[in-house]
Design an enzyme around this catalytic site. Structure first.
Site, mmCIF file in Angstrom:
data_model
loop_
_atom_site.group_PDB
_atom_site.id
_atom_site.type_symbol
_atom_site.label_atom_id
_atom_site.label_comp_id
_atom_site.label_asym_id
_atom_site.label_seq_id
_atom_site.Cartn_x
_atom_site.Cartn_y
_atom_site.Cartn_z
ATOM 1 N N GLU A 37 13.136 148.519 10.701
ATOM 2 C CA GLU A 37 12.530 147.321 11.277
ATOM 3 C C GLU A 37 13.445 146.099 11.259
ATOM 4 O OE1 GLU A 37 7.922 145.763 11.183
ATOM 5 O OE2 GLU A 37 8.664 147.057 9.597
ATOM 6 N N HIS A 38 13.603 145.499 10.068
ATOM 7 C CA HIS A 38 14.376 144.247 9.988
ATOM 8 C C HIS A 38 15.436 144.335 8.898
ATOM 9 C CE1 HIS A 38 10.800 142.394 11.837
ATOM 10 N NE2 HIS A 38 10.089 142.919 10.865
ATOM 11 N N MET A 39 16.644 143.846 9.192
ATOM 12 C CA MET A 39 17.641 143.699 8.133
ATOM 13 C C MET A 39 17.109 142.649 7.146
ATOM 14 S SD MET A 39 19.720 145.894 9.074
ATOM 15 C CE MET A 39 21.044 145.747 7.902
ATOM 16 N N GLY A 40 17.192 142.975 5.865
ATOM 17 C CA GLY A 40 16.665 142.056 4.851
ATOM 18 C C GLY A 40 15.295 142.481 4.365
ATOM 19 N N ILE A 42 11.228 143.369 3.837
ATOM 20 C CA ILE A 42 10.045 142.518 3.720
ATOM 21 C C ILE A 42 10.420 141.191 3.077
ATOM 22 C CG2 ILE A 42 7.819 142.261 2.513
ATOM 23 C CD1 ILE A 42 7.676 144.096 4.956
ATOM 24 N N CYS A 43 11.221 141.251 2.022
ATOM 25 C CA CYS A 43 11.538 140.048 1.236
ATOM 26 C C CYS A 43 12.038 138.907 2.120
ATOM 27 C CB CYS A 43 12.576 140.384 0.172
ATOM 28 S SG CYS A 43 13.091 138.953 -0.774
ATOM 29 N N GLY A 180 -7.567 138.694 -5.209
ATOM 30 C CA GLY A 180 -6.406 139.029 -6.031
ATOM 31 C C GLY A 180 -5.644 137.780 -6.424
ATOM 32 N N SER A 181 -5.325 137.664 -7.729
ATOM 33 C CA SER A 181 -4.665 136.433 -8.189
ATOM 34 C C SER A 181 -3.318 136.715 -8.827
ATOM 35 C CB SER A 181 -5.562 135.709 -9.195
ATOM 36 O OG SER A 181 -5.504 136.382 -10.448
ATOM 37 N N HIS A 443 20.737 115.168 -20.868
ATOM 38 C CA HIS A 443 19.609 114.226 -20.786
ATOM 39 C C HIS A 443 19.838 113.275 -19.621
ATOM 40 C CE1 HIS A 443 16.460 111.486 -22.155
ATOM 41 N NE2 HIS A 443 17.302 110.497 -21.925
#
Length: 464
Positions: A37-40, A42-43, A180-181, A443
């Site tokens: 499908e896609h390079m990369g 689902i992420c 779903g949580s 700091h």
């Protein structure tokens, strides 16, 4: 070597697969990668990256409403959902084409199509032009996972959505139910709630973000409720009655079924690995609840077949997949890499406030028999947090009383997804409380709270 014969074939070009391919190529292997499908994966296209782009838009929107606090003026504040989505898709597209470029740069053969494994060392790919037969001694399966669909709660893309629909919404929800949580559910709840949707989250466990430390979960719940989110725990959506413009959810809570109406529902109830139809069982791979069973080095038990990322044991996180990809490529090239330790992988949730953690929760440490020391430090005690206008949050550290080992770290608040890495590196270097106390933190930074939390575990905290 025949033109379709390789040292290593990777199936799936997500953050596990494409990283494995690059590392293999760096080590001098002749590598091919197959992607349907896609390079990369689902992420990059439908997960981690576009959701972060959308959450950034909602964060800026939230800050615009607070302009007055910072001595600024912002009038007529609004949003254009289509433009928010368009930006998010643009970010995904840019990164996806970046992966395609990396394949070219590393001289990796890319085959677009659907793969099966007809025999050991063989990959058959159904492409637009027909079927291509490839062979390699080593095959890396990085086929990822998809959203789990519960019977009766299946997505239809109109009123009931998976994460994919929620990234390109057909309308702006007015009244939203999130089932779903975990990280995915909470991130979408946070995004749409911030944009003004009346949002309800239903979780079957006794608390939201159930993999997090109980104290962090409780803090998150309070925080979300302050933002007018409704949260129902120990609750279950039994059925959805769908009408043209609404969905009636039957929610079982305390043994009683309540009916509530929503105009949109997002289902985020876990994942199922993309492991069917590949021919894995015939090869002798063991599959449990859709995931391929592997050893610590991602070996499947079938000679030359490795399985990484969401197709195998959890935690199901992109950075774990990438690290496993590197490890497997090094093994194939004859190296001796370290196994990936699930305990050392940080989890990050980009809701508002953010949540991040690594290692054992307080309860897990006690269950494992450790005598522990626990430190906490609130954002309200930190100068940078107050200057940023982000005084809500806390950092919690868990130490082994006997050795001073940092067993776990848990955070909630602004930018904690960036801060957690300090503790990840500390754990990798097998740090004890002493090194962490001796380190000088700059700091004013949020990171000073990481120091103070350690000091607090040993009754030496300064600023509370």
């Amino acid at each position: 070597m025949a033109s379709n014969s390789y040292d290593m074939i990777v199936i799936g070009a997500g953050p596990g697969g494409y990283v494995a391919a690059i590392r293999g190529a760096q080590l001098g292997l002749n590598v091919a990668i197959v992607e349907r499908e896609h390079m990369g994966g689902i992420c990059l296209n439908w997960g981690c990256i576009p959701t972060k782009a959308m959450l950034r838009s909602s964060e800026v929107f939230h800050l615009m409403h607070r302009a007055k606090e910072f001595g600024l003026k912002a009038e007529g504040i609004g949003y254009d959902l289509d433009a928010v989505v368009k930006r998010s898709r643009g970010v995904a597209k840019q990164l996806s084409s970046g992966v395609a470029h990396l394949m070219k740069k590393n001289k990796i053969t890319v085959v677009m199509g659907e793969a099966t494994l007809p025999a050991k060392g063989k990959v058959s790919v159904k492409t637009d032009k027909g079927t291509e037969e490839l062979s390699a001694k080593n095959i890396v399966l990085a086929t990822g996972a998809r959203a789990r669909e519960l019977p009766g709660l299946e997505a239809d893309g109109e009123r009931v959505w998976t994460y994919k629909h929620a990234l390109v919404p057909p309308h702006m929800p007015k009244k939203l139910l999130v089932i779903g949580s975990g990280a995915i559910g909470i991130e979408f709840a946070s995004f749409y709630n911030t944009l003004g949707a009346d949002t309800t989250v239903v979780e079957v466990m006794d608390r939201i973000l159930p993999v997090e430390d109980a104290e962090i979960s409780a803090f998150a719940k309070k925080s979300f409720e302050k933002q007018k989110m409704k949260i129902k725990v120990k609750a279950m959506v039994k059925q959805l009655d769908r009408a043209k413009d609404k969905v009636t959810a039957h929610i079982k809570i305390d043994g009683k079924v309540e009916k509530h109406e929503f105009d949109s529902v997002i289902s985020a109830v876990g994942i199922v690995a993309n492991t069917e139809g590949l021919g894995l069982e015939k090869l002798g791979a063991k599959i449990e609840k859709s995931f391929v069973v592997t050893d610590a080095f991602c070996r499947s038990g079938v000679e030359g077949l490795y399985v990484i990322g969401d197709a195998t044991n959890g935690p199901w996180l992109a950075h774990k997949a990438s690290h496993e990809g590197v490890m497997v490529a090094e093994l194939i090239a004859g190296g001796h890499p370290h196994a990936v330790e699930p305990d050392s992988i940080a989890g990050c949730t980009y809701c508002h406030p953010q949540v991040a953690s690594v290692g054992l929760t307080e309860a897990q440490a006690k269950d494992k028999g450790y005598k522990i020391k626990v430190g906490r430090f609130p954002f309200i005690g930190n100068g940078k947090a107050i200057a940023m206008g982000e005084a809500e949050g806390m950092i919690k550290t868990v130490f082994d009383d006997k050795t001073g080992e940092l067993l776990g770290a848990h955070m909630i608040g602004a930018e904690v997804t960036e801060l957690i890495q300090g503790y990840v590196v500390g754990r990798q270097l097998e740090t004890t409380e002493e090194e962490l106390m001796h380190a000088v933190f700059p700091h004013p930074t949020l990171s000073e709270m990481m120091h103070e939390s350690v000091l607090d575990a040993y009754d030496r905290v300064i600023h509370i």
